[in-house]
Design a protein around this motif. Structure first.
Motif, short mmCIF file in Angstrom:
data_model
loop_
_atom_site.label_atom_id
_atom_site.label_comp_id
_atom_site.label_asym_id
_atom_site.label_seq_id
_atom_site.Cartn_x
_atom_site.Cartn_y
_atom_site.Cartn_z
N PHE A 39 -81.31 -12.44 -21.21
CA PHE A 39 -82.15 -13.31 -20.48
C PHE A 39 -83.12 -12.87 -19.41
N VAL A 87 -77.77 -23.03 -13.40
CA VAL A 87 -76.46 -22.59 -14.19
C VAL A 87 -75.47 -22.15 -13.42
N GLN A 141 -83.54 -20.98 -21.23
CA GLN A 141 -84.30 -20.15 -21.87
C GLN A 141 -85.42 -20.94 -22.88
N TRP A 194 -82.24 -18.91 -11.85
CA TRP A 194 -81.38 -20.24 -12.40
C TRP A 194 -80.34 -20.55 -11.58
N LEU A 233 -77.48 -20.95 -20.91
CA LEU A 233 -78.71 -20.15 -20.78
C LEU A 233 -79.65 -20.18 -21.78
N TYR A 252 -71.20 -16.58 -17.62
CA TYR A 252 -71.89 -17.83 -17.84
C TYR A 252 -71.67 -18.43 -19.17
N ALA A 292 -75.52 -11.39 -19.82
CA ALA A 292 -76.70 -12.17 -19.50
C ALA A 292 -78.07 -11.58 -18.86
N VAL A 321 -81.90 -14.83 -14.59
CA VAL A 321 -80.68 -15.52 -14.42
C VAL A 321 -80.34 -15.69 -12.97
#
Length: 89
Positions: free
Chosen positions: A47, A61, A81, A55, A77, A72, A43, A52
């Protein structure tokens, strides 16, 4: 004839639906090979670690703790995004 009025133009409803459908199909094809869950390291790689962690900090998340790793949901995700976010709140 049904029209949707936007501030800069009017669009036929059928044209709008065709555009939305095409976008949905494109996104489905793009994400078709994604696994349901990815590791935290993957992740971070896909991202960005900062994204991450932000979030997660804001509760957008949820991490799933498995024996020996944190995962995750990839779909969560991907949604974040693609969502324009206000980072100055």
């Amino acid at each position: 004839m049904d029209l949707l009025n936007f501030s800069d133009m009017c669009v036929k409803y059928s044209t709008f639906l065709d555009d939305v459908a095409a976008r949905v199909v494109h996104l489905l094809k793009q994400d078709a090979n994604d696994p349901e869950f990815i590791s935290q390291n993957k992740a971070f790689e896909m991202f960005g670690r900062g994204n991450v962690e932000r979030w997660r900090k804001h509760g957008k998340v949820t991490p799933y703790k498995r024996p020996g790793k944190i995962e995750y949901k990839t779909a969560d995700l991907r949604l974040l995004q693609r969502t324009q976010q206000d980072y100055f709140k």
